[in-house]
Design an enzyme around this catalytic site. Structure first.
Site, PDB file in Angstrom:
ATOM      1  CB  SER A  43      -7.750  -8.437   1.472  1.00 52.06           C
ATOM      2  OG  SER A  43      -7.436  -7.964   0.186  1.00 52.06           O
ATOM      3  NE  ARG A 100      -5.335  -3.624  -8.626  1.00 54.09           N
ATOM      4  CZ  ARG A 100      -5.269  -4.901  -8.305  1.00 54.09           C
ATOM      5  NH1 ARG A 100      -4.693  -5.772  -9.122  1.00 54.09           N
ATOM      6  NH2 ARG A 100      -5.761  -5.337  -7.171  1.00 54.09           N
TER       7      ARG A 100
HETATM    8  N1  ARG Z   1      -2.276  -0.897  -0.332  1.00 48.63           N
HETATM    9  C1  ARG Z   1      -1.720  -1.485  -1.509  1.00 48.63           C
HETATM   10  C2  ARG Z   1      -1.909  -0.579  -2.677  1.00 48.63           C
HETATM   11  O1  ARG Z   1      -2.724   0.279  -2.630  1.00 48.63           O
HETATM   12  C3  ARG Z   1      -2.205  -2.876  -1.737  1.00 48.63           C
HETATM   13  C4  ARG Z   1      -3.621  -3.050  -2.178  1.00 48.63           C
HETATM   14  C5  ARG Z   1      -3.935  -4.469  -2.101  1.00 48.63           C
HETATM   15  N2  ARG Z   1      -5.137  -4.855  -2.723  1.00 48.63           N
HETATM   16  C6  ARG Z   1      -5.826  -5.939  -2.319  1.00 48.63           C
HETATM   17  N3  ARG Z   1      -6.855  -6.316  -3.012  1.00 48.63           N
HETATM   18  N4  ARG Z   1      -5.475  -6.614  -1.277  1.00 48.63           N
HETATM   19  O2  ARG Z   1      -1.236  -0.713  -3.655  1.00 48.63           O
END
Ligand code: ARG
Length: 422
Positions: free
Chosen positions: A200, A119
């Site tokens: 997802s 990110r």
């Molecule tokens: N829970 C994880 C995090 O916060 C993964 C997030 C996954 N995002 C998604 N768009 N599936 O880093």
């Protein structure tokens, strides 16, 4: 003149709808796609990843053999005025993934932070793109329930507080996926909503994060077909594979004796480890925003490199430094997970960690077999291991008579102190 906005575009339903939504609100949308290794592998293969819902935004929904061209076309058809594909793979590995590896950062024991690390690099890319394009705003497709919104927005704010941040999914009236599909149909947005979207996925070259759908029941065992990078124990080879990782200053630079750039090393190792079923985790984790969520992760190369790195550190770091650093690792993982990448503490910890890595040079040998990754050997020119002190065989230089006085003093404060039953 219409205001310009740089949107983190994934090619999925949410961000496609966002293009239209922003356009209708008077923006010229520049669709920004960061390549963090989610699509095509450089050696010609591709991740076999099914389309999926992307509630956390920013991630690319990759189909087998697909690449950015499909999504570029789709963005333009949906109304984007421009599409940017930004190759951030090298930067991602060098400045994010390997920093976390040097820190031994693992969130809540099971998550190597693949999504969390991607990110800030994507957000940084968005800010740069906004500057280049003279856009006053950036947008993302994250929901208000996830960690990714935090990571995007804290990074964007710390890099350029003047940029306006728009998070349409948090404010629009489209509450369900069905409503979004309806909207897309009404507005003639080219989407691929025919297939059922059971999970997802967020994909990059460090790993895959899988959530929602059936996984929302934490007691429900994941179907085998959700795994994209790792074979099951049952279908993995009966014969183990051995790999050798060479490190310089805590950074992996060789795989099986061959010097390799980070991106390639990760992709090659990912294949080997995945083939042997190494790299899965299934956990319930604490999100920053206060809820618990069930997550499945795959990071085949990540777990091998993490085990190898720790094994090498155990050989070259002295006890006090090693133990202290293990505490720092937890903090580092939290900062990464909480989106606090570009912050003074994280910067200061990087300096500390780099100091600790000066002697982390050497080679680690690992055995990969039926889902297990075991370190079977380690060597380093900076090894602090002294056989002549450890041995119970011939050549012992350890003077055992010294232990007597040491123990007198070590136990001194506790003499007769314990009042419980012996
Ligand atoms: N829970 C994880 C995090 O916060 C993964 C997030 C996954 N995002 C998604 N768009 N599936 O880093």
């Amino acid at each position: 003149m219409r205001e310009k906005v740089v949107l983190a575009y994934s090619g999925g339903l949410d961000t496609s709808v966002i293009i239209k939504w922003l356009t209708e609100r008077g923006y010229d949308v520049i669709a920004y796609m960061a390549d963090v290794g989610q699509a095509r592998l450089p050696d010609g293969g591709s991740l076999a990843v099914g389309q999926a819902r992307l509630p956390d935004g920013g991630s690319l929904a990759v189909g087998q053999g697909s690449d950015f061209t499909t999504y570029k076309k789709r963005a333009l058809e949906t109304g984007a005025v421009k599409v940017i594909v930004d190759d951030l793979k090298e930067e991602f590995v060098k400045d994010f993934v390997f920093k976390a590896l040097k820190a031994d950062a693992v969130y809540e024991s099971g998550y190597l932070l693949a999504t969390a690390l991607s990110r800030p690099v994507i957000a940084k890319g968005m800010v740069n793109a906004a500057h280049k394009e003279h856009a006053g705003a950036v947008a993302h497709g994250c929901t208000g329930k996830g960690n990714d919104q935090v990571r995007f927005e804290v990074t964007i704010r710390s890099l350029d507080p003047a940029l306006k941040i728009i998070a349409p999914v948090r404010e629009w009236e489209l509450k369900t996926r069905t409503e979004e599909i309806e909207y897309a149909k009404r507005k003639k947005i080219p989407i691929d909503a025919s297939k059922k979207k059971p999970y997802s996925l967020d994909v990059n070259l460090w790993g895959i994060s899988i959530e929602s759908g059936k996984l929302e029941d934490p007691y429900c065992e994941p179907d085998e077909d959700i795994y994209q990078l790792t074979k099951s124990v049952k279908s993995s080879p009966a014969k183990p594979a051995y790999v050798e990782i060479g490190f310089v200053k805590g950074v992996p630079v060789k795989l099986n004796g061959k010097p390799m750039k980070g991106v390639n090393l990760i992709l090659k190792l990912s294949r080997i480890a995945g083939e042997h079923g190494v790299g899965r985790s299934d956990m319930v984790e604490n999100r920053l925003i206060g809820i618990k969520s069930r997550e499945i992760y795959e990071a085949p190369a990540g777990w091998v490199l993490s085990a190898a790195h720790k094994a090498l550190e155990s050989l070259v770091l002295d006890r006090e430094l090693a133990h202290y650093k293990a505490g720092i690792a937890l903090k580092y993982a939290e900062l990464t997970y909480y989106g606090l990448w570009y912050t003074p503490l994280k910067e200061a910890l990087d300096k500390f960690i780099d100091e600790t890595q000066k002697k982390v040079n050497g080679t680690v040998r690992l055995k990969l077999h039926k889902g297990l990754c075991s370190v079977v050997g380690r060597k380093s020119p900076n090894s602090l291991y002294k056989r002549e002190l450890a041995t119970y065989e011939e050549g012992d230089l350890f003077d055992q008579s010294l232990a007597k006085g040491f123990l007198e003093l070590w136990g001194l404060p506790y003499k007769g102190l314990y009042k419980g039953k012996a």
